[in-house]
Motif scaffolding. Structure first.
Motif, PDB file in Angstrom:
ATOM      1  N   PHE A  89       0.836  -1.198   0.000  1.00 29.88           N
ATOM      2  CA  PHE A  89       0.000   0.000   0.000  1.00 29.88           C
ATOM      3  C   PHE A  89       0.873   1.250   0.000  1.00 29.88           C
ATOM      4  CE2 PHE A  89      -3.032   2.790   2.660  1.00 29.88           C
ATOM      5  CZ  PHE A  89      -3.580   3.347   1.513  1.00 29.88           C
ATOM      6  N   VAL A  90       0.741   2.054  -1.067  1.00 30.64           N
ATOM      7  CA  VAL A  90       1.457   3.329  -1.188  1.00 30.64           C
ATOM      8  C   VAL A  90       0.394   4.416  -1.362  1.00 30.64           C
ATOM      9  CG1 VAL A  90       3.280   4.614  -2.359  1.00 30.64           C
ATOM     10  CG2 VAL A  90       3.325   2.103  -2.366  1.00 30.64           C
ATOM     11  N   PRO A  91      -0.042   5.051  -0.268  1.00 28.79           N
ATOM     12  CA  PRO A  91      -1.146   6.025  -0.364  1.00 28.79           C
ATOM     13  C   PRO A  91      -0.863   7.164  -1.333  1.00 28.79           C
ATOM     14  CG  PRO A  91      -0.694   5.475   1.938  1.00 28.79           C
ATOM     15  CD  PRO A  91       0.405   4.873   1.130  1.00 28.79           C
ATOM     16  N   ALA A  92       0.359   7.702  -1.342  1.00 33.41           N
ATOM     17  CA  ALA A  92       0.670   8.862  -2.186  1.00 33.41           C
ATOM     18  C   ALA A  92       0.507   8.549  -3.664  1.00 33.41           C
ATOM     19  CB  ALA A  92       2.092   9.348  -1.900  1.00 33.41           C
ATOM     20  N   LEU A  93       0.772   7.291  -4.056  1.00 35.57           N
ATOM     21  CA  LEU A  93       0.651   6.891  -5.461  1.00 35.57           C
ATOM     22  C   LEU A  93      -0.703   6.262  -5.765  1.00 35.57           C
ATOM     23  CD1 LEU A  93       4.209   5.390  -6.102  1.00 35.57           C
ATOM     24  CD2 LEU A  93       3.425   7.751  -6.355  1.00 35.57           C
ATOM     25  N   ARG A  94      -1.574   6.204  -4.742  1.00 38.06           N
ATOM     26  CA  ARG A  94      -2.922   5.634  -4.894  1.00 38.06           C
ATOM     27  C   ARG A  94      -2.851   4.178  -5.357  1.00 38.06           C
ATOM     28  NH1 ARG A  94      -2.895   9.946  -2.676  1.00 38.06           N
ATOM     29  NH2 ARG A  94      -4.348  11.681  -3.086  1.00 38.06           N
ATOM     30  N   LEU A  95      -1.997   3.392  -4.698  1.00 34.03           N
ATOM     31  CA  LEU A  95      -1.805   1.991  -5.060  1.00 34.03           C
ATOM     32  C   LEU A  95      -1.977   1.095  -3.843  1.00 34.03           C
ATOM     33  CD1 LEU A  95       1.283   1.878  -7.461  1.00 34.03           C
ATOM     34  CD2 LEU A  95      -1.061   1.246  -8.006  1.00 34.03           C
ATOM     35  N   LYS A  96      -2.682  -0.004  -4.027  1.00 33.36           N
ATOM     36  CA  LYS A  96      -2.780  -1.034  -2.981  1.00 33.36           C
ATOM     37  C   LYS A  96      -3.049  -2.368  -3.661  1.00 33.36           C
ATOM     38  CE  LYS A  96      -6.285  -1.721  -0.085  1.00 33.36           C
ATOM     39  NZ  LYS A  96      -6.409  -3.207   0.057  1.00 33.36           N
ATOM     40  N   HIS A  97      -2.243  -3.366  -3.302  1.00 33.34           N
ATOM     41  CA  HIS A  97      -2.421  -4.679  -3.919  1.00 33.34           C
ATOM     42  C   HIS A  97      -2.034  -5.758  -2.916  1.00 33.34           C
ATOM     43  CE1 HIS A  97      -3.046  -7.056  -7.580  1.00 33.34           C
ATOM     44  NE2 HIS A  97      -2.109  -7.862  -7.120  1.00 33.34           N
ATOM     45  N   ASP A  98      -2.912  -6.764  -2.772  1.00 36.74           N
ATOM     46  CA  ASP A  98      -2.641  -7.863  -1.843  1.00 36.74           C
ATOM     47  C   ASP A  98      -1.518  -8.752  -2.368  1.00 36.74           C
ATOM     48  OD1 ASP A  98      -4.594  -6.950  -0.195  1.00 36.74           O
ATOM     49  OD2 ASP A  98      -6.081  -8.467  -0.716  1.00 36.74           O
ATOM     50  N   VAL A  99      -0.718  -9.269  -1.440  1.00 32.29           N
ATOM     51  CA  VAL A  99       0.359 -10.205  -1.751  1.00 32.29           C
ATOM     52  C   VAL A  99       0.012 -11.517  -1.056  1.00 32.29           C
ATOM     53  CG1 VAL A  99       2.842 -10.583  -1.751  1.00 32.29           C
ATOM     54  CG2 VAL A  99       1.948  -8.247  -1.766  1.00 32.29           C
ATOM     55  N   VAL A 100      -0.306 -12.516  -1.861  1.00 28.17           N
ATOM     56  CA  VAL A 100      -0.856 -13.772  -1.354  1.00 28.17           C
ATOM     57  C   VAL A 100       0.214 -14.857  -1.387  1.00 28.17           C
ATOM     58  CG1 VAL A 100      -2.698 -15.481  -1.635  1.00 28.17           C
ATOM     59  CG2 VAL A 100      -3.109 -13.085  -2.228  1.00 28.17           C
ATOM     60  N   PRO A 101       0.367 -15.639  -0.312  1.00 32.16           N
ATOM     61  CA  PRO A 101       1.355 -16.730  -0.338  1.00 32.16           C
ATOM     62  C   PRO A 101       0.988 -17.795  -1.358  1.00 32.16           C
ATOM     63  CG  PRO A 101      -0.024 -16.852   1.637  1.00 32.16           C
ATOM     64  CD  PRO A 101      -0.328 -15.542   0.980  1.00 32.16           C
ATOM     65  N   GLY A 102       2.012 -18.357  -1.976  1.00 37.92           N
ATOM     66  CA  GLY A 102       1.797 -19.448  -2.923  1.00 37.92           C
ATOM     67  C   GLY A 102       1.586 -19.023  -4.359  1.00 37.92           C
ATOM     68  N   ARG A 103       1.660 -17.729  -4.639  1.00 37.43           N
ATOM     69  CA  ARG A 103       1.476 -17.291  -6.018  1.00 37.43           C
ATOM     70  C   ARG A 103       2.128 -15.928  -6.207  1.00 37.43           C
ATOM     71  NH1 ARG A 103      -4.766 -16.062  -7.140  1.00 37.43           N
ATOM     72  NH2 ARG A 103      -3.805 -15.279  -9.039  1.00 37.43           N
ATOM     73  N   TYR A 104       2.407 -15.591  -7.460  1.00 34.54           N
ATOM     74  CA  TYR A 104       2.967 -14.290  -7.795  1.00 34.54           C
ATOM     75  C   TYR A 104       1.848 -13.278  -8.046  1.00 34.54           C
ATOM     76  CZ  TYR A 104       7.846 -15.734  -8.323  1.00 34.54           C
ATOM     77  OH  TYR A 104       9.127 -16.169  -8.090  1.00 34.54           O
ATOM     78  N   GLN A 105       2.080 -12.046  -7.599  1.00 28.74           N
ATOM     79  CA  GLN A 105       1.190 -10.930  -7.887  1.00 28.74           C
ATOM     80  C   GLN A 105       2.001  -9.882  -8.646  1.00 28.74           C
ATOM     81  OE1 GLN A 105      -2.061 -11.049  -6.765  1.00 28.74           O
ATOM     82  NE2 GLN A 105      -1.642 -13.045  -5.865  1.00 28.74           N
ATOM     83  N   SER A 106       1.431  -9.317  -9.695  1.00 30.05           N
ATOM     84  CA  SER A 106       2.121  -8.300 -10.486  1.00 30.05           C
ATOM     85  C   SER A 106       1.440  -6.960 -10.317  1.00 30.05           C
ATOM     86  CB  SER A 106       2.149  -8.681 -11.970  1.00 30.05           C
ATOM     87  OG  SER A 106       2.935  -9.844 -12.167  1.00 30.05           O
ATOM     88  N   LEU A 107       2.235  -5.905 -10.255  1.00 31.75           N
ATOM     89  CA  LEU A 107       1.706  -4.561 -10.083  1.00 31.75           C
ATOM     90  C   LEU A 107       2.599  -3.584 -10.837  1.00 31.75           C
ATOM     91  CD1 LEU A 107      -0.276  -2.597  -8.643  1.00 31.75           C
ATOM     92  CD2 LEU A 107       1.356  -2.506  -6.763  1.00 31.75           C
ATOM     93  N   GLU A 108       1.980  -2.716 -11.635  1.00 38.92           N
ATOM     94  CA  GLU A 108       2.717  -1.667 -12.334  1.00 38.92           C
ATOM     95  C   GLU A 108       2.740  -0.422 -11.461  1.00 38.92           C
ATOM     96  OE1 GLU A 108       4.057  -2.683 -15.056  1.00 38.92           O
ATOM     97  OE2 GLU A 108       2.885  -4.537 -15.166  1.00 38.92           O
ATOM     98  N   ILE A 109       3.911   0.147 -11.265  1.00 42.23           N
ATOM     99  CA  ILE A 109       4.045   1.321 -10.416  1.00 42.23           C
ATOM    100  C   ILE A 109       4.867   2.369 -11.157  1.00 42.23           C
ATOM    101  CG2 ILE A 109       6.061   0.275  -9.259  1.00 42.23           C
ATOM    102  CD1 ILE A 109       5.292   1.788  -6.745  1.00 42.23           C
ATOM    103  N   GLU A 110       4.447   3.625 -11.035  1.00 40.57           N
ATOM    104  CA  GLU A 110       5.157   4.718 -11.699  1.00 40.57           C
ATOM    105  C   GLU A 110       4.944   5.996 -10.898  1.00 40.57           C
ATOM    106  OE1 GLU A 110       5.400   7.057 -16.018  1.00 40.57           O
ATOM    107  OE2 GLU A 110       4.120   5.284 -15.775  1.00 40.57           O
ATOM    108  N   ALA A 111       5.983   6.782 -10.771  1.00 44.64           N
ATOM    109  CA  ALA A 111       5.910   8.078 -10.099  1.00 44.64           C
ATOM    110  C   ALA A 111       6.331   9.163 -11.084  1.00 44.64           C
ATOM    111  CB  ALA A 111       6.811   8.109  -8.868  1.00 44.64           C
ATOM    112  N   VAL A 112       5.682  10.313 -10.992  1.00 51.39           N
ATOM    113  CA  VAL A 112       6.013  11.424 -11.890  1.00 51.39           C
ATOM    114  C   VAL A 112       6.744  12.542 -11.165  1.00 51.39           C
ATOM    115  CG1 VAL A 112       4.076  10.916 -13.413  1.00 51.39           C
ATOM    116  CG2 VAL A 112       3.744  12.493 -11.513  1.00 51.39           C
ATOM    117  N   THR A 113       6.844  12.441  -9.844  1.00 48.72           N
ATOM    118  CA  THR A 113       7.523  13.466  -9.049  1.00 48.72           C
ATOM    119  C   THR A 113       8.504  12.787  -8.118  1.00 48.72           C
ATOM    120  OG1 THR A 113       5.534  14.847  -9.097  1.00 48.72           O
ATOM    121  CG2 THR A 113       7.220  15.401  -7.469  1.00 48.72           C
ATOM    122  N   ALA A 114       9.739  13.260  -8.094  1.00 51.08           N
ATOM    123  CA  ALA A 114      10.750  12.692  -7.207  1.00 51.08           C
ATOM    124  C   ALA A 114      10.386  12.986  -5.749  1.00 51.08           C
ATOM    125  CB  ALA A 114      12.126  13.271  -7.534  1.00 51.08           C
ATOM    126  N   GLY A 115      10.697  12.034  -4.882  1.00 50.17           N
ATOM    127  CA  GLY A 115      10.399  12.224  -3.465  1.00 50.17           C
ATOM    128  C   GLY A 115      10.386  10.902  -2.729  1.00 50.17           C
TER     129      GLY A 115
END
Length: 313
Positions: A148-174
């Motif tokens: 969960f990254v509130p500033a980037l408006r992203l949240k994704h569950d990470v479940v044992p026993g399988r891979y989860q994929s998430l695309e993440i990108e920031a437009v402002t350094a910080g």
């Protein structure tokens, strides 16, 4: 952009952050209007039809049906439009852009362990360049966690026993907070970290300063030989096993007649559950490595097999 004409819209710290905020505002506004209408009607009926008030109470069905159909239909249309809008934002967040970087994230009680393909490792932090999409391949070593990254408006569950994929990108350094948003045990509240978005030149310098002696692919190759995988999948092997050179990203016909794509999930499942998807023309002879390899070792093996994609069989 049409969004710029909306007075309260502001671009977010990610390409879709402003859209998520605007969608939230739309849901809040629509829900407030529906709630306000219900409260107004409740108060109106309480006053109008109170005991002792000489108002006509007969034939109420014929007097109100058109109002009920009207506001129900209007509410349905509004929320369907919000659903379509939300679905488009969801697809934008989970798109697969070209030229993305790949990073592995292993969640465990109670920390985030990040592995870059060059071998750079981080604990509870993730360095990334701005204006460059990054694909996170996430796995849990124990229980369910949530990235969960509130500033980037992203949240994704990470479940044992399988891979989860998430695309993440920031437009402002910080520096942006990273939390676990799923209760995962005693020290759940301490499972925090940060996303460090950097200018591309600074990110390249950071990678160079943190570069280890070996890359993940090279470490995975050593594990490949240590676990005896080369004895069956090697070019000179006497065992009839599927070749791994040029495998990643290609379609794989299975013994049951179906076809799957050799992605990260397929490679992971083939190591842990080799009999679940048997390649056509091969016998299910491979033993399971479930419980014999850790998530860290598993991701190195996956990266090594991916590195063989450009090698012709």
């Amino acid at each position: 952009m049409w969004r710029e004409w909306i007075p309260f819209w502001k671009p977010g710290l990610s390409p879709y952050g402003g859209d998520v905020d605007l969608l939230f505002a739309g849901l809040l506004l629509a829900s407030s209007l529906v709630l306000g209408l219900l409260i107004f009607l409740l108060l109106l009926f309480c006053v109008r039809y109170r005991a002792g008030n000489p108002v006509d109470r007969g034939n109420h069905d014929s007097k109100s049906w058109h109002w009920e159909v009207g506001w129900t239909s209007a509410s349905l249309v509004i929320f369907l439009l919000l659903f379509v809008w939300g679905a488009s934002v969801f697809l934008e967040i989970y798109r697969t852009p070209q030229g993305e970087l790949s990073v592995f994230v292993v969640a465990k009680q109670w920390m985030w362990k990040v592995q870059h393909t060059g071998g750079q490792a981080e604990i509870n932090s993730l360095h990334m360049p701005v204006h460059r999409p990054m694909r996170l391949v996430m796995a849990s070593q124990d229980v369910i966690h949530s990235f969960f990254v509130p500033a980037l408006r992203l949240k994704h569950d990470v479940v044992p026993g399988r891979y989860q994929s998430l695309e993440i990108e920031a437009v402002t350094a910080g520096h942006y907070h990273l939390f676990c948003a799923e209760y995962c045990g005693t020290d759940h509240s301490g499972m925090i970290g940060e996303i460090v978005a950097m200018e591309p030149a600074d990110y390249a310098k950071w990678l160079n300063d943190q570069a280890p002696a070996n890359s993940l692919a090279r470490e995975g190759g050593a594990l490949f030989r240590e676990f005896g995988c080369s004895g069956c999948h090697g070019a000179n092997s006497s065992v009839h096993a599927p070749p791994l050179e040029g495998l990643y990203g290609k379609p794989v016909p299975l013994a049951d007649g179906s076809i799957v794509t050799a992605d990260d999930k397929y490679i992971r499942d083939s190591i842990l559950l080799p009999r679940s998807q048997v390649a056509a023309g091969y016998q299910p002879l491979m033993p399971s490595f479930e419980g014999k390899v850790s998530e860290d070792q598993l991701l190195r093996l996956v990266v090594y097999i991916k590195s063989l994609a450009d090698h012709a069989p």
